[in-house]
Design a protein around this motif. Sequence first.
Motif, PDB file in Angstrom:
ATOM      1  N   TYR A 110       0.867  -1.176   0.000  1.00  0.00           N
ATOM      2  CA  TYR A 110       0.000   0.000   0.000  1.00  0.00           C
ATOM      3  C   TYR A 110       0.904   1.225   0.000  1.00  0.00           C
ATOM      4  N   ALA A 111       1.090   1.818  -1.179  1.00  0.00           N
ATOM      5  CA  ALA A 111       1.920   3.013  -1.335  1.00  0.00           C
ATOM      6  C   ALA A 111       1.001   4.230  -1.259  1.00  0.00           C
ATOM      7  N   TYR A 112       1.423   5.272  -0.560  1.00  0.00           N
ATOM      8  CA  TYR A 112       0.516   6.388  -0.304  1.00  0.00           C
ATOM      9  C   TYR A 112       1.094   7.764  -0.588  1.00  0.00           C
ATOM     10  N   ALA A 113       2.343   7.917  -0.839  1.00  0.00           N
ATOM     11  CA  ALA A 113       2.947   9.238  -1.039  1.00  0.00           C
ATOM     12  C   ALA A 113       2.701   9.747  -2.461  1.00  0.00           C
ATOM     13  N   SER A 114       2.826  11.040  -2.643  1.00  0.00           N
ATOM     14  CA  SER A 114       2.646  11.613  -3.983  1.00  0.00           C
ATOM     15  C   SER A 114       3.740  11.141  -4.944  1.00  0.00           C
ATOM     16  N   SER A 115       4.833  10.606  -4.411  1.00  0.00           N
ATOM     17  CA  SER A 115       5.922  10.097  -5.250  1.00  0.00           C
ATOM     18  C   SER A 115       5.688   8.657  -5.711  1.00  0.00           C
ATOM     19  N   THR A 116       4.550   8.066  -5.393  1.00  0.00           N
ATOM     20  CA  THR A 116       4.269   6.672  -5.747  1.00  0.00           C
ATOM     21  C   THR A 116       4.423   6.390  -7.237  1.00  0.00           C
ATOM     22  N   PRO A 117       3.895   7.224  -8.154  1.00  0.00           N
ATOM     23  CA  PRO A 117       4.075   6.911  -9.581  1.00  0.00           C
ATOM     24  C   PRO A 117       5.543   6.831 -10.001  1.00  0.00           C
ATOM     25  N   ILE A 118       6.389   7.675  -9.440  1.00  0.00           N
ATOM     26  CA  ILE A 118       7.816   7.658  -9.770  1.00  0.00           C
ATOM     27  C   ILE A 118       8.455   6.374  -9.224  1.00  0.00           C
ATOM     28  N   TRP A 119       8.140   6.030  -7.960  1.00  0.00           N
ATOM     29  CA  TRP A 119       8.654   4.790  -7.361  1.00  0.00           C
ATOM     30  C   TRP A 119       8.216   3.579  -8.180  1.00  0.00           C
ATOM     31  N   PHE A 120       6.939   3.522  -8.528  1.00  0.00           N
ATOM     32  CA  PHE A 120       6.428   2.357  -9.230  1.00  0.00           C
ATOM     33  C   PHE A 120       7.037   2.237 -10.632  1.00  0.00           C
ATOM     34  N   ALA A 121       7.223   3.357 -11.321  1.00  0.00           N
ATOM     35  CA  ALA A 121       7.846   3.319 -12.648  1.00  0.00           C
ATOM     36  C   ALA A 121       9.257   2.731 -12.563  1.00  0.00           C
ATOM     37  N   GLY A 122       9.940   2.963 -11.444  1.00  0.00           N
ATOM     38  CA  GLY A 122      11.290   2.446 -11.267  1.00  0.00           C
ATOM     39  C   GLY A 122      11.366   0.954 -10.986  1.00  0.00           C
ATOM     40  N   ILE A 123      10.276   0.369 -10.462  1.00  0.00           N
ATOM     41  CA  ILE A 123      10.324  -1.061 -10.135  1.00  0.00           C
ATOM     42  C   ILE A 123       9.425  -1.921 -11.022  1.00  0.00           C
ATOM     43  N   ALA A 124       8.568  -1.322 -11.818  1.00  0.00           N
ATOM     44  CA  ALA A 124       7.561  -2.077 -12.581  1.00  0.00           C
ATOM     45  C   ALA A 124       8.171  -3.179 -13.437  1.00  0.00           C
ATOM     46  N   ASN A 125       9.263  -2.902 -14.123  1.00  0.00           N
ATOM     47  CA  ASN A 125       9.888  -3.921 -14.970  1.00  0.00           C
ATOM     48  C   ASN A 125      10.631  -4.992 -14.167  1.00  0.00           C
ATOM     49  N   LYS A 126      10.914  -4.711 -12.915  1.00  0.00           N
ATOM     50  CA  LYS A 126      11.685  -5.638 -12.087  1.00  0.00           C
ATOM     51  C   LYS A 126      10.804  -6.613 -11.298  1.00  0.00           C
ATOM     52  N   ILE A 127       9.486  -6.397 -11.289  1.00  0.00           N
ATOM     53  CA  ILE A 127       8.606  -7.246 -10.488  1.00  0.00           C
ATOM     54  C   ILE A 127       7.700  -8.134 -11.347  1.00  0.00           C
ATOM     55  N   THR A 128       7.958  -8.208 -12.624  1.00  0.00           N
ATOM     56  CA  THR A 128       7.067  -8.954 -13.522  1.00  0.00           C
ATOM     57  C   THR A 128       6.959 -10.434 -13.183  1.00  0.00           C
ATOM     58  N   ARG A 129       7.969 -11.003 -12.565  1.00  0.00           N
ATOM     59  CA  ARG A 129       7.930 -12.431 -12.239  1.00  0.00           C
ATOM     60  C   ARG A 129       7.298 -12.716 -10.885  1.00  0.00           C
ATOM     61  N   LEU A 130       6.896 -11.701 -10.160  1.00  0.00           N
ATOM     62  CA  LEU A 130       6.327 -11.878  -8.818  1.00  0.00           C
ATOM     63  C   LEU A 130       4.802 -12.020  -8.926  1.00  0.00           C
ATOM     64  N   GLY A 131       4.352 -13.243  -9.170  1.00  0.00           N
ATOM     65  CA  GLY A 131       2.929 -13.496  -9.418  1.00  0.00           C
ATOM     66  C   GLY A 131       2.032 -13.377  -8.203  1.00  0.00           C
ATOM     67  N   ASN A 132       2.586 -13.421  -6.999  1.00  0.00           N
ATOM     68  CA  ASN A 132       1.765 -13.337  -5.800  1.00  0.00           C
ATOM     69  C   ASN A 132       1.774 -11.936  -5.176  1.00  0.00           C
ATOM     70  N   LEU A 133       2.152 -10.934  -5.976  1.00  0.00           N
ATOM     71  CA  LEU A 133       2.267  -9.555  -5.508  1.00  0.00           C
ATOM     72  C   LEU A 133       1.114  -8.706  -6.017  1.00  0.00           C
ATOM     73  N   LYS A 134       0.558  -7.884  -5.117  1.00  0.00           N
ATOM     74  CA  LYS A 134      -0.429  -6.863  -5.483  1.00  0.00           C
ATOM     75  C   LYS A 134       0.060  -5.532  -4.927  1.00  0.00           C
ATOM     76  N   VAL A 135       0.007  -4.516  -5.770  1.00  0.00           N
ATOM     77  CA  VAL A 135       0.445  -3.189  -5.360  1.00  0.00           C
ATOM     78  C   VAL A 135      -0.724  -2.230  -5.520  1.00  0.00           C
ATOM     79  N   TRP A 136      -0.998  -1.493  -4.447  1.00  0.00           N
ATOM     80  CA  TRP A 136      -2.090  -0.526  -4.426  1.00  0.00           C
ATOM     81  C   TRP A 136      -1.538   0.859  -4.139  1.00  0.00           C
ATOM     82  N   GLN A 137      -2.148   1.863  -4.765  1.00  0.00           N
ATOM     83  CA  GLN A 137      -1.809   3.249  -4.463  1.00  0.00           C
ATOM     84  C   GLN A 137      -2.990   3.890  -3.757  1.00  0.00           C
TER      85      GLN A 137
END
Length: 186
Positions: A110-137
């Motif tokens: 559960y990400a809540y800061a206004s910087s969440t889109p920047i953080w998520f853009a930095g990790i999105a390509n690195k978490i593609t193999r994590l099938g049991n992960l859910k990320v919420w903003q």
Amino acid sequence: MALKSTIYKATLQLSDMDRHVYGEHALTLALHPSETEERLMVRVLAFALNLPADDLNGTLQFARGLSDTDEPDLWQKDLSDQLIQWIEVGQPDERRLAKACGRAERVAIYAYASSTPIWFAGIANKITRLGNLKVWQIPAEQSQALAALASRAMRLTVTVQDGHVYVSDDSRNVEISPQPLWGADA
């Protein structure tokens, strides 16, 4: 001398109509000296959104989180001490997410800061193999409004319906619309 945590007590009345989970819960929360009330309240929100309908597979508990790098903010362990849920609040790095996904059946962020889109853009390509992960903003203005409900002794009512969360105390109401970034209908 190290600063001590501040203790908050909350009575949480939950009516989650999306998952058919209902009940009243007495919570004791430790606000770490480096933690904000906004983060504390997002932890309470994460508890409400992930509370299991029964405790046949263990209970959802607040873990040490900031105080222990090997523990999440919340977790659910079954009766044989196996991790069912690992729940983080904030913006963990991809190594921590991979570790969590290897240890638990389900992982939620559960990400809540206004910087969440920047953080998520930095990790999105690195978490593609994590099938049991859910990320919420949680939109920043909503998490800040949620933080305004914080007090050392809280009585909160949380209602979940059609993906919207309504949190209220005796005098104020906050509507929260968690946005899926990864996993859950993202």
